[in-house]
Scaffold this motif. Sequence first.
Motif, PDB file in Angstrom:
ATOM      1  N   SER A  11       0.821  -1.207   0.000  1.00  0.00           N
ATOM      2  CA  SER A  11       0.000   0.000   0.000  1.00  0.00           C
ATOM      3  C   SER A  11       0.857   1.259   0.000  1.00  0.00           C
ATOM      4  O   SER A  11       0.504   2.251  -0.634  1.00  0.00           O
ATOM      5  CB  SER A  11      -0.947  -0.004   1.195  1.00  0.00           C
ATOM      6  OG  SER A  11      -0.233   0.068   2.398  1.00  0.00           O
ATOM      7  N   VAL A  12       1.973   1.227   0.687  1.00  0.00           N
ATOM      8  CA  VAL A  12       2.875   2.387   0.673  1.00  0.00           C
ATOM      9  C   VAL A  12       3.470   2.574  -0.720  1.00  0.00           C
ATOM     10  O   VAL A  12       3.554   3.701  -1.224  1.00  0.00           O
ATOM     11  CB  VAL A  12       3.982   2.231   1.740  1.00  0.00           C
ATOM     12  CG1 VAL A  12       5.079   3.259   1.544  1.00  0.00           C
ATOM     13  CG2 VAL A  12       3.389   2.334   3.137  1.00  0.00           C
ATOM     14  N   VAL A  13       3.858   1.495  -1.365  1.00  0.00           N
ATOM     15  CA  VAL A  13       4.419   1.585  -2.724  1.00  0.00           C
ATOM     16  C   VAL A  13       3.373   2.125  -3.691  1.00  0.00           C
ATOM     17  O   VAL A  13       3.666   2.995  -4.526  1.00  0.00           O
ATOM     18  CB  VAL A  13       4.961   0.208  -3.187  1.00  0.00           C
ATOM     19  CG1 VAL A  13       5.281   0.221  -4.669  1.00  0.00           C
ATOM     20  CG2 VAL A  13       6.190  -0.168  -2.374  1.00  0.00           C
ATOM     21  N   VAL A  14       2.140   1.643  -3.601  1.00  0.00           N
ATOM     22  CA  VAL A  14       1.066   2.124  -4.486  1.00  0.00           C
ATOM     23  C   VAL A  14       0.786   3.601  -4.212  1.00  0.00           C
ATOM     24  O   VAL A  14       0.612   4.395  -5.150  1.00  0.00           O
ATOM     25  CB  VAL A  14      -0.203   1.263  -4.316  1.00  0.00           C
ATOM     26  CG1 VAL A  14      -1.397   1.897  -4.996  1.00  0.00           C
ATOM     27  CG2 VAL A  14       0.025  -0.133  -4.844  1.00  0.00           C
ATOM     28  N   GLY A  15       0.741   4.000  -2.943  1.00  0.00           N
ATOM     29  CA  GLY A  15       0.501   5.399  -2.594  1.00  0.00           C
ATOM     30  C   GLY A  15       1.584   6.316  -3.113  1.00  0.00           C
ATOM     31  O   GLY A  15       1.300   7.381  -3.668  1.00  0.00           O
ATOM     32  N   VAL A  16       2.828   5.925  -2.954  1.00  0.00           N
ATOM     33  CA  VAL A  16       3.944   6.737  -3.442  1.00  0.00           C
ATOM     34  C   VAL A  16       3.928   6.810  -4.969  1.00  0.00           C
ATOM     35  O   VAL A  16       4.193   7.863  -5.556  1.00  0.00           O
ATOM     36  CB  VAL A  16       5.287   6.182  -2.913  1.00  0.00           C
ATOM     37  CG1 VAL A  16       6.470   6.823  -3.611  1.00  0.00           C
ATOM     38  CG2 VAL A  16       5.379   6.380  -1.409  1.00  0.00           C
ATOM     39  N   THR A  17       3.581   5.707  -5.606  1.00  0.00           N
ATOM     40  CA  THR A  17       3.511   5.692  -7.072  1.00  0.00           C
ATOM     41  C   THR A  17       2.453   6.664  -7.581  1.00  0.00           C
ATOM     42  O   THR A  17       2.701   7.446  -8.506  1.00  0.00           O
ATOM     43  CB  THR A  17       3.207   4.269  -7.586  1.00  0.00           C
ATOM     44  OG1 THR A  17       4.211   3.381  -7.102  1.00  0.00           O
ATOM     45  CG2 THR A  17       3.162   4.233  -9.091  1.00  0.00           C
ATOM     46  N   VAL A  20       3.672  10.275  -7.087  1.00  0.00           N
ATOM     47  CA  VAL A  20       4.680  10.661  -8.080  1.00  0.00           C
ATOM     48  C   VAL A  20       4.015  10.936  -9.435  1.00  0.00           C
ATOM     49  O   VAL A  20       4.349  11.919 -10.113  1.00  0.00           O
ATOM     50  CB  VAL A  20       5.778   9.580  -8.199  1.00  0.00           C
ATOM     51  CG1 VAL A  20       6.669   9.824  -9.396  1.00  0.00           C
ATOM     52  CG2 VAL A  20       6.606   9.530  -6.921  1.00  0.00           C
ATOM     53  N   ILE A  21       3.062  10.103  -9.814  1.00  0.00           N
ATOM     54  CA  ILE A  21       2.348  10.323 -11.079  1.00  0.00           C
ATOM     55  C   ILE A  21       1.556  11.623 -11.028  1.00  0.00           C
ATOM     56  O   ILE A  21       1.513  12.381 -12.009  1.00  0.00           O
ATOM     57  CB  ILE A  21       1.441   9.118 -11.401  1.00  0.00           C
ATOM     58  CG1 ILE A  21       2.309   7.905 -11.729  1.00  0.00           C
ATOM     59  CG2 ILE A  21       0.498   9.433 -12.544  1.00  0.00           C
ATOM     60  CD1 ILE A  21       1.531   6.618 -11.872  1.00  0.00           C
ATOM     61  N   PHE A  22       0.941  11.926  -9.891  1.00  0.00           N
ATOM     62  CA  PHE A  22       0.206  13.176  -9.738  1.00  0.00           C
ATOM     63  C   PHE A  22       1.132  14.378  -9.854  1.00  0.00           C
ATOM     64  O   PHE A  22       0.812  15.358 -10.539  1.00  0.00           O
ATOM     65  CB  PHE A  22      -0.519  13.190  -8.389  1.00  0.00           C
ATOM     66  CG  PHE A  22      -1.158  14.504  -8.071  1.00  0.00           C
ATOM     67  CD1 PHE A  22      -2.304  14.911  -8.720  1.00  0.00           C
ATOM     68  CD2 PHE A  22      -0.601  15.339  -7.113  1.00  0.00           C
ATOM     69  CE1 PHE A  22      -2.893  16.125  -8.428  1.00  0.00           C
ATOM     70  CE2 PHE A  22      -1.168  16.549  -6.813  1.00  0.00           C
ATOM     71  CZ  PHE A  22      -2.327  16.948  -7.468  1.00  0.00           C
ATOM     72  N   ILE A  23       2.280  14.333  -9.204  1.00  0.00           N
ATOM     73  CA  ILE A  23       3.240  15.442  -9.283  1.00  0.00           C
ATOM     74  C   ILE A  23       3.732  15.627 -10.716  1.00  0.00           C
ATOM     75  O   ILE A  23       3.867  16.750 -11.203  1.00  0.00           O
ATOM     76  CB  ILE A  23       4.425  15.207  -8.316  1.00  0.00           C
ATOM     77  CG1 ILE A  23       3.950  15.220  -6.877  1.00  0.00           C
ATOM     78  CG2 ILE A  23       5.523  16.230  -8.522  1.00  0.00           C
ATOM     79  CD1 ILE A  23       3.342  16.529  -6.431  1.00  0.00           C
ATOM     80  N   MET A  24       3.977  14.531 -11.420  1.00  0.00           N
ATOM     81  CA  MET A  24       4.401  14.628 -12.818  1.00  0.00           C
ATOM     82  C   MET A  24       3.310  15.255 -13.680  1.00  0.00           C
ATOM     83  O   MET A  24       3.593  16.052 -14.584  1.00  0.00           O
ATOM     84  CB  MET A  24       4.782  13.246 -13.349  1.00  0.00           C
ATOM     85  CG  MET A  24       6.080  12.716 -12.776  1.00  0.00           C
ATOM     86  SD  MET A  24       6.442  10.997 -13.202  1.00  0.00           S
ATOM     87  CE  MET A  24       6.181  10.963 -14.948  1.00  0.00           C
ATOM     88  N   ALA A  25       2.062  14.927 -13.426  1.00  0.00           N
ATOM     89  CA  ALA A  25       0.957  15.488 -14.202  1.00  0.00           C
ATOM     90  C   ALA A  25       0.796  16.981 -13.940  1.00  0.00           C
ATOM     91  O   ALA A  25       0.521  17.755 -14.856  1.00  0.00           O
ATOM     92  CB  ALA A  25      -0.338  14.757 -13.872  1.00  0.00           C
TER      93      ALA A  25
END
Length: 61
Positions: A11-17, A20-25
């Motif tokens: 869950s931590v890996v999915v949350g961080v992923t 990161v995708i949100f920040i890139m967008a």
Amino acid sequence: MSVIYILLSVSVVVGVTFFVIFIMAVRSGQYDDDYTPSVRMLFEDELVKEPTNTTKQTKTD
């Protein structure tokens, strides 16, 4: 008990992923609004009040 550690790490890996995708967008301009500024003047509902003549008339004989 080991299942909790696995679920927690996944869950931590999915949350961080997703973060990161949100920040890139956001940095790439995905959420910039290009449509609204071009039509903003069409939707302004401000009324312009015309000045009224409010002089008092006096009765003179």
